[in-house]
Structure formats: C-alpha cells, structure tokens
Design an enzyme around this catalytic site. Sequence first.
Site, PDB file in Angstrom:
ATOM      1  CD  GLU A 195      -3.139  -1.121   2.038  1.00  0.00           C
ATOM      2  OE1 GLU A 195      -3.185  -0.236   2.906  1.00  0.00           O
ATOM      3  OE2 GLU A 195      -4.040  -1.977   1.903  1.00  0.00           O
ATOM      4  CD  GLU A 328      -3.386  -6.078   3.167  1.00  0.00           C
ATOM      5  OE1 GLU A 328      -4.317  -5.418   3.676  1.00  0.00           O
ATOM      6  OE2 GLU A 328      -2.189  -5.787   3.275  1.00  0.00           O
TER       7      GLU A 328
END
Length: 523
Positions: A195, A328
């Site tokens: 991220e 994820e």
Amino acid sequence: MRNPLPSILVGLALSASPVFASDATLVLHADQPGPVINRNIYGQFSEHLGHCIYGGIWVGPDSPIPNTNGYRNDVIAALKELHVPILRWPGGCFADEYHWKDGIGPREKRPKMINTHWGGVVEDNSFGTHEFLNFCEMLGIEPYVCINVGSGTVQEAMEWVEYMTSNADSPMANLRRANGRDKPWKVHFIAVGNESWGCGGNMRPEYYSDLYRRFNTFIKDYPQRMVGGKVEKNVIKRIAVSGYIDNLAWTDVLMDRVPVKQMDGISLHYYTLPTGDWDNKGPSTQFDESQWFSTLRNTLKMDDMIAANEAIMDKADPDKHVGIAVDEWGTWYDVEPGTNPGFLFQQNTLRDAIVAGLNLHIFQAHADRVMMANIAQLANVLQSMVLTDGNKMCVTPTYWVFDMFKVHQGATSLRVDLLSPDYTYGREHIPAVSASASRDSAGKVHLSLVNTNPNDAVTVACTIDGLKPASVNGQILTAPTMNAHNTFDTPDNVRPGPFDGAKLDGDRLTVTMPSKSVVMLEL
Ligand code: AHR
C-alpha cells in the site's frame, strides 16, 4: 454470474431437453476447459498485528500451550487440513516499518520496537525470518515476503533476499549459517512494498514506479545448488503495489512506467465493509438483513475492481505475463466491544462464509489473471480462519469454505453459464446464486454454489455438457440464522455436513439449496 450466456443461447442449449421448473438455470460445460485455477488463490496473510502472529501462530517453545518448536499444535493441525498454498508476511502496513535484522539471532537479544500501526504495542521481534520461513517449510507453504520500501533501504532489501536464499560463501548467507540455518530457504514470491499509496509511504504512482524499478534491480535470483551439473537458482516472482479499489490511475501509471518483464504481478487490495464507511463499518454479529445484503452487495464489487484493472493491464500486457495478486481481501467490521481497537479482532459468521464463497468464485472467474489472493488474515484478525484465546482455539465458518473449496486448488476451470434469480432487498438486488466449476487432475468435476438469499431456498437446474456423471455427492455449509458463528464453548455451531439436495438424472442435475448456504458438489 459473470458473462451469463445471452438468453437465446441458453434457450438453444436447453431446447433439446424438457425444461423443468426451477429458479436458476446453469449449464456446466465440462467439455470447455478454461485456465488453471492457481492454487495460490487460496492463500493466507499473517501480519504482526494483534494476535495474528503472537498467540495465533506463535506461542514460543516454552509456552504451556501445546506447541511444536513454538508454533501452536492446534493451529498447525487446522491449517494442514486446508492445504494452505502460500502465506504473506510480515505485513501489511507493518512491513514498511519492519527491519528484518532486528528479527534474527538469539531471541533474548533481539531489539524491541513499537508497532506504530497496530495498537502501539511493543514488538519484541521473537518471531522473525527463521520463525516464519521454518513455519512455512514445516507446513509445505510457499512463503510470500513483503519487503520494506516505505522506511527501508535498497541495501536492506537486497541483503534480506541474500540472507534467505543464497548458498554462496557471502556475508548474509554466512550470517544465516551463524544463526543456525545452513541451507537457504526457497522464497519464490516477494512483494515490493505494501500500500505504497497509503501506510507504505503515501507515494504517488510515478514515484513508486521508479522506486519499484530501483528495488527490483537488486532483488536477485541467487544460485542455491547444483542439479545434474546445472546451477539451480531461487527464481523470484516480484509483485508491485497497485491501487486501492477504483484507483485505476495508479495501475495505468505503473503499467506504463514499469516494463512488463520487470514484474510478475500487481497487488490489489479490497475489503468488504457492510456500510462502506470506515468510521462506522458495522458489527460482526449483531446485524440485520439490511447489513447482510449490503455486505454481499459490496463484496461483488471485487469483480468490478478486477475487471477494471484487467482492462488497463490488457493494453500494456495482452499476453497476460503480469498477474493480479489480491493479496488482502475479506470483511472488515467494527472491532469486538472491549477489545483493543488496534488489534482488528472480529467474530466470523455464516455471512463471512458467503462472502468467502463469492470472492473465491470471482477470483476463479478471472483465473487467467488472478495469480494469487490472500485473505486477511490467518488468525484473530479481520476475516480469520481460526480464533484463539490462551489455549483455546476454534475454526470459523470462513475456514470451512476454504476447506470445502480446496478441491478447486490447481484444478482446470470449466465454463459455467448461469441465469440466476435475484435476491431483492428493498429497491436493490443481487444475483441469488453464484457458481464455479473445475476438473481436478484425477478427472473429478467439482461444482460450487452459493445461495446469497437469507430467506428463500433456490433450485438450480443444471445441464451438464460433455460429461455423463455416474454419481453426485456433496457437502453443505449453512445454519438457521444469518449470524450463526462458532465460539470456544460451541465450536461446531457452523460446520459443513453431507448434502442430499442434489439429484442426478442422466446429464441433468437438480440442486435444491436452502437459504444462505454454500454447497460443494463432486461429479
Ligand atoms: O490487514 C490490515 C491492514 O489493511 C494491512 O496492514 C494494510 O495493508 C491494509 O490497509
């Protein structure tokens, strides 16, 4: 659900046989194989977050909780059943503040740090590189290591890969030997940051793309041993960070600025929030039908996210060299009352089982691009497989879906055309039925089905092309209530049982699924 046949084609497909009363119509084309379903779609994620690692996997060798070299025996036994293909570690947001050298050597001498993202707790680094890689090796799981790009250096990343995978007489390989591990491990998947648009550094895609190219240059495929006079290397697949949900601009920039030969996958994350509101996500067990519906509706957006990214990737990479790693995914609710908000501990109900079934079907429908998916997370965090408390452990409804669906791992997908009735709530609707099929290496065909409707049963009339099944048997996961779940005292509230709702008549199969259920059939 995806690419339903135009109704005229379905009509043609069914016209040779009498049409029978049903709610849903499905044609399983056993003679139309699609791409192989990468077994890594059934991957897991374990972060240094709450009690995922500490208490969930690792209790240490001196713990009174039964363990093997520090790993919980009950969790080992549960995971063995799932045939977990791949495990992502050490984060998550934690990865971009993790300095691997703090997690090697004698445990009592390892420096401590503050886990700034997750509760501000002290991390004692007692679970580090050796503990993770030995765990994977013991269970036959592929390790997937996320390196620190946000606060780490290129040198640190390069040395970590050397430490883990090189067999040379070199500084890092010798450090590993000094720490008790002679042979290098096999590490075939490396994520270059996590991220990076957010907790991993708040970067812009232009900056990350350059950084990716730089880090990637120094991630080497080290020689490991000689086989038949040839050097065998540890060949690494490299996963670049891509955007979140609809941040398609990131994918665009990444695919434009990084040559496709320099990456094997892009990482996409998508979580299901019942409300869509991060400040008030919705509870894990005390929900009504409105949040049952919105949770499933929001889950189906996974399909849009993957399709939109695929469309961008197809331009730069029509040969599909670069895969999608949804590394994820899962439900994200308000934490359980009374628990540390930084630990993301939540219960897991029949609703989560339905979410798991829908997402796994979506990944399989995109098997030509989706190379991996890692549900968040393995233990005690978000949509877990297992919950633990001291020496107690129970498995979740989501665990059972992974158990039932493991027959799809590595199998060849088969085309399924489905016309589903709607499950309507208020003025909105989603398809009631979701389906996916595959043929395994032994020739067995598996058809998995999900009924999203919490109120009504559904009958699925199936025509099977290219196969004359001799028998059908199956398993079902369901429960009387939407929020049924397992606890340490009642660990078997939700668990699969034999399914007798499938009737075979030649190449026609009729499946009657109860409301809110997941079914796996073997033909
Ligand atoms: O899984 C929990 C967190 O969610 C991860 O650390 C992060 O990558 C994501 O935002």
